[in-house]
Motif scaffolding. Structure first.
Motif, PDB file in Angstrom:
ATOM      1  N   HIS A 232      52.954  21.835 -43.323  1.00 24.23           N
ATOM      2  CA  HIS A 232      54.032  22.573 -43.658  1.00 24.23           C
ATOM      3  C   HIS A 232      54.752  22.027 -44.992  1.00 24.23           C
ATOM      4  O   HIS A 232      54.447  21.010 -45.519  1.00 24.23           O
ATOM      5  CB  HIS A 232      55.293  22.473 -42.591  1.00 24.23           C
ATOM      6  N   ASP A 233      55.506  23.022 -45.513  1.00 23.92           N
ATOM      7  CA  ASP A 233      56.363  22.692 -46.731  1.00 23.92           C
ATOM      8  C   ASP A 233      57.545  21.621 -46.377  1.00 23.92           C
ATOM      9  O   ASP A 233      58.351  21.971 -45.479  1.00 23.92           O
ATOM     10  CB  ASP A 233      56.954  23.955 -47.474  1.00 23.92           C
TER      11      ASP A 233
ATOM     12  N   HIS B 159      60.131  20.879 -47.483  1.00 22.81           N
ATOM     13  CA  HIS B 159      61.519  21.057 -47.877  1.00 22.81           C
ATOM     14  C   HIS B 159      62.047  22.158 -46.993  1.00 22.81           C
ATOM     15  O   HIS B 159      63.199  22.659 -46.974  1.00 22.81           O
ATOM     16  CB  HIS B 159      61.682  21.362 -49.074  1.00 22.81           C
ATOM     17  N   ALA B 160      61.046  22.939 -46.324  1.00 17.91           N
ATOM     18  CA  ALA B 160      61.469  24.142 -45.331  1.00 17.91           C
ATOM     19  C   ALA B 160      61.944  23.724 -44.079  1.00 17.91           C
ATOM     20  O   ALA B 160      61.155  22.873 -43.501  1.00 17.91           O
ATOM     21  CB  ALA B 160      60.379  25.038 -45.505  1.00 17.91           C
ATOM     22  N   SER B 161      62.859  24.524 -43.376  1.00 15.69           N
ATOM     23  CA  SER B 161      63.067  24.472 -41.812  1.00 15.69           C
ATOM     24  C   SER B 161      61.927  25.415 -41.194  1.00 15.69           C
ATOM     25  O   SER B 161      61.782  26.358 -41.254  1.00 15.69           O
ATOM     26  CB  SER B 161      64.458  25.076 -41.634  1.00 15.69           C
ATOM     27  N   VAL B 162      61.145  24.445 -40.221  1.00 11.71           N
ATOM     28  CA  VAL B 162      60.131  25.150 -39.844  1.00 11.71           C
ATOM     29  C   VAL B 162      59.874  25.052 -38.236  1.00 11.71           C
ATOM     30  O   VAL B 162      59.142  25.606 -37.596  1.00 11.71           O
ATOM     31  CB  VAL B 162      58.528  24.867 -40.286  1.00 11.71           C
TER      32      VAL B 162
ATOM     33  N   HIS C 151      54.289  20.430 -34.160  1.00  5.50           N
ATOM     34  CA  HIS C 151      54.796  19.262 -34.943  1.00  5.50           C
ATOM     35  C   HIS C 151      54.464  17.965 -34.560  1.00  5.50           C
ATOM     36  O   HIS C 151      55.019  17.377 -33.826  1.00  5.50           O
ATOM     37  CB  HIS C 151      56.209  19.484 -35.092  1.00  5.50           C
TER      38      HIS C 151
ATOM     39  N   THR D  27      60.596  17.041 -35.603  1.00  8.43           N
ATOM     40  CA  THR D  27      61.496  17.727 -36.741  1.00  8.43           C
ATOM     41  C   THR D  27      62.500  16.744 -36.923  1.00  8.43           C
ATOM     42  O   THR D  27      62.936  16.137 -35.949  1.00  8.43           O
ATOM     43  CB  THR D  27      61.510  19.186 -36.629  1.00  8.43           C
TER      44      THR D  27
ATOM     45  N   GLN E 294      62.937  20.453 -40.428  1.00  6.03           N
ATOM     46  CA  GLN E 294      61.844  20.185 -41.195  1.00  6.03           C
ATOM     47  C   GLN E 294      60.786  19.166 -40.693  1.00  6.03           C
ATOM     48  O   GLN E 294      60.886  18.186 -39.949  1.00  6.03           O
ATOM     49  CB  GLN E 294      62.379  19.284 -42.780  1.00  6.03           C
ATOM     50  N   ASP E 295      59.550  19.405 -40.851  1.00  4.21           N
ATOM     51  CA  ASP E 295      58.345  18.905 -40.309  1.00  4.21           C
ATOM     52  C   ASP E 295      58.318  17.483 -40.670  1.00  4.21           C
ATOM     53  O   ASP E 295      58.083  17.209 -42.058  1.00  4.21           O
ATOM     54  CB  ASP E 295      56.890  19.581 -40.448  1.00  4.21           C
TER      55      ASP E 295
ATOM     56  N   SER F  72      54.616  16.224 -42.565  1.00  6.17           N
ATOM     57  CA  SER F  72      54.638  16.839 -43.815  1.00  6.17           C
ATOM     58  C   SER F  72      55.730  15.855 -44.906  1.00  6.17           C
ATOM     59  O   SER F  72      55.086  15.649 -45.938  1.00  6.17           O
ATOM     60  CB  SER F  72      55.084  18.147 -43.914  1.00  6.17           C
ATOM     61  N   GLU F  73      56.614  15.653 -44.036  1.00  9.28           N
ATOM     62  CA  GLU F  73      57.468  14.725 -45.098  1.00  9.28           C
ATOM     63  C   GLU F  73      56.702  13.111 -44.992  1.00  9.28           C
ATOM     64  O   GLU F  73      56.743  12.732 -46.725  1.00  9.28           O
ATOM     65  CB  GLU F  73      58.892  14.264 -44.627  1.00  9.28           C
TER      66      GLU F  73
END
Length: 559
Positions: free
Chosen positions: A31-32, A34-37, A48, A52, A57-58, A61-62
């Motif tokens: 995922h992005d 910076h995005a709330s997913v 995930h 999160t 946010q994932d 991904s971070e």
């Protein structure tokens, strides 16, 4: 694969995986970052894998994108710090003088100030951002590497080939570019790896304390937000704080391990220090065994290395030395003489391998004793005058104290009694009384050789090994040492083995001569027999050359 290599392989694999993840983060991250997913505070699940954070946010991904920032900052800062260290270290070593004084005082200043405390102060004024952080860390981490590189460069500038280049008129810049940098690159690589580990730690620390760039993801930033937004209180720390913490810790540990491996490549002495003793074939102790001599060597076979590259240093060597006998061992370079001496002392170390045979001293075989008993034998029953005796002294202690230390190691004497014993033996070998309190650097080669002989004799050993005893001595010094060894042997009925390239010296000393060639005993017998009728081709060449030199010298004297 050995355990140490397995650890290094694992460290390299860990770094390679995260380097690949950092390079391919946009495609690998699910995922992005910076995005709330997802739902806030979601635990790990199918959508995930690491859950999160508080805004959905994932976290996986971070973590992947955070690797890009953390490794980029660590690598770039380490590259800058290493470049500064190489430039400063080489300039200080090659040009010296004012350059050296200024640069080394700056290095001292940088090393005195705690890096993290200084980083906190500077970062608070400079502000956040990847580029300022890289510059800050590079400026903080160059000093240690500069000192190390300067020390190695100074040592290299004293080597013969560098002095020859300077004598030929080589300019300093050419010397640095064409020779020193190439010779020092393994050390530079090790310094880079260690600097990267330090930079990664400092970057994570700054980010965790809120001084990192909030617009980019990093492992330290993940730790900061996990702490600031109550992950510990809510129980989300397990999937929010632990993964980046583990990544920082394991990456720094992997870099440190890789740095240690590179240091071992640069400094072979580190590998030798880690290498264990060679394994002797186990020989059960036999109380009824009758020794044939003070030293007994039976079918000794020693190899260095394994596989096709293995070198057989000794091949089925046998022989014995009786009490009061003086045996000379001669042979060309690479014939196995030093290996034989080391084996006789029981000091063979990896990569040496004892394939067969035995070495027994005063009836005790090295394969049948433990480490404690071996230490009791060395210096007490068998003593060594090493090939490097002229340079094997502790430069910080007077000679008499070092000889007294050898006494105290094996005899239950007071410090004063040990010193008196040392002085008495030094006097016996003709060492000047007025020089006994001198430090090794203040002594001549002959005096240092005599002092080392006193150290070897001070505990009254049954067997004395002399490895190239006349190395570095002039003709008069050699003659004095020969007389001294011969006299001390006859008086004490002590067995002596003399290993040397110098056939004339061995001929004057020995009762029997053993000729080694290619790891084998090719000839042995009394000196007169060796001189009159040498059998092996090597012995014939040496005796022929000796006779030719003697004839030429006699003709010049008569003329």
């Amino acid at each position: 694969m050995t355990a140490s290599r397995l650890w290094v392989f694992g460290a390299g694999l860990w770094l390679a995986v995260w380097a690949a993840a950092a390079l391919g983060a946009p495609g690998l991250a699910p995922h992005d970052p910076h995005a709330s997913v997802g739902e806030p505070w979601s635990p790990p699940g199918p959508g995930h894998p690491l859950g999160t954070n508080d805004v959905g946010q994932d976290l996986l991904s971070e973590l992947v994108h955070g690797a890009r920032t953390s490794l980029l900052v660590g690598g770039a800062a380490a590259l800058g710090a290493t470049g500064l260290a190489v430039g400063a270290g080489l300039a200080s070593a090659v040009w010296g003088g004012l350059w050296d004084r200024l640069l080394m005082r700056l290095v001292d200043l940088c090393l005195v100030v705690p890096a993290l405390a200084l980083a906190l102060v500077v970062a608070a004024f400079v502000g956040s951002g990847v580029f300022p952080t890289v510059l800050l860390l590079a400026a903080l981490l160059w000093a240690r590497g500069a000192r190390v590189i300067r020390a190695q460069a100074l040592a290299m500038l004293q080597r013969g080939w560098v002095i020859a280049l300077r004598a030929a008129g080589a300019r300093s810049l050419y010397l640095i570019r064409a020779h020193l940098v190439q010779a020092l690159w393994p050390l530079v690589a090790a310094e880079f790896v260690q600097a990267m580990a330090a930079a990664l730690t400092l970057e994570a620390s700054l980010s965790f304390l809120g001084l990192g760039d909030p617009t980019v993801k990093s492992w330290g930033g993940m730790l900061y937000y996990a702490q600031a937004r109550g992950a510990v209180v809510t129980g989300a720390w397990l999937w929010w704080a632990v993964p980046p913490g583990l990544c920082v810790g394991l990456t720094v540990a992997s870099l440190a391990m890789l740095g240690f491996a590179l240091e071992e490549r640069v400094h072979p002495a580190l590998r030798a220090a880690r290498a264990g003793p060679a394994i002797w074939p186990q020989i059960p102790a036999d109380p009824l065994r009758i020794a044939r001599g003070v030293l007994e060597v039976e079918a000794l076979t020693v190899e260095y290395g394994t596989g096709p590259a293995a070198v057989r240093a000794l091949d089925g060597v046998s022989g014995h030395v009786r009490p009061g006998e003086l045996v000379g061992v001669v042979g060309p370079s690479g014939s196995g003489k030093s290996t034989l001496v080391t084996a006789a002392m029981g000091l063979l170390r990896s990569p040496a391998r004892v394939l067969g045979g035995s070495v027994c001293v005063v009836g005790v075989c090295w394969g049948s004793v433990d480490a404690k008993r071996a230490r009791q034998l060395r210096g007490r029953s068998i003593a060594l005058l090493p090939q490097t005796a002229l340079h094997a002294w502790d430069p910080l202690r007077p000679v008499v104290d070092q000889v007294a230390e050898a006494v105290a190691t094996h005899q239950a004497l007071s410090r004063r009694e040990a010193r008196l014993r040392a002085q008495a033996v030094l006097k016996e070998v003709g060492f000047p009384k007025s020089r006994m309190g001198a430090y090794p650097h203040a002594l001549s080669g002959g005096e240092r050789q005599r002092a080392w002989l006193a150290m070897a004799l001070v505990n009254g050993p049954d067997l004395l090994l002399l490895d190239e005893p006349t190395t570095g001595l002039d003709v008069l010094g050699q003659d004095e040492l020969v007389r001294l060894v011969r006299d001390r042997t006859r008086v004490r009925s002590r067995a002596v083995v003399v290993v040397s390239h110098d056939l004339p010296t061995v001929l004057r000393l020995a009762d029997r001569i053993v000729v080694l060639c290619d790891g084998r005993v090719v000839e042995y017998g009394p000196p007169d027999g060796i001189l009159r009728s040498p059998e092996h081709a090597y012995t014939r060449r040496v005796v022929g050359a000796l006779q030719a030199l003697r004839g030429s010298w006699a003709a010049e004297v008569v003329g």
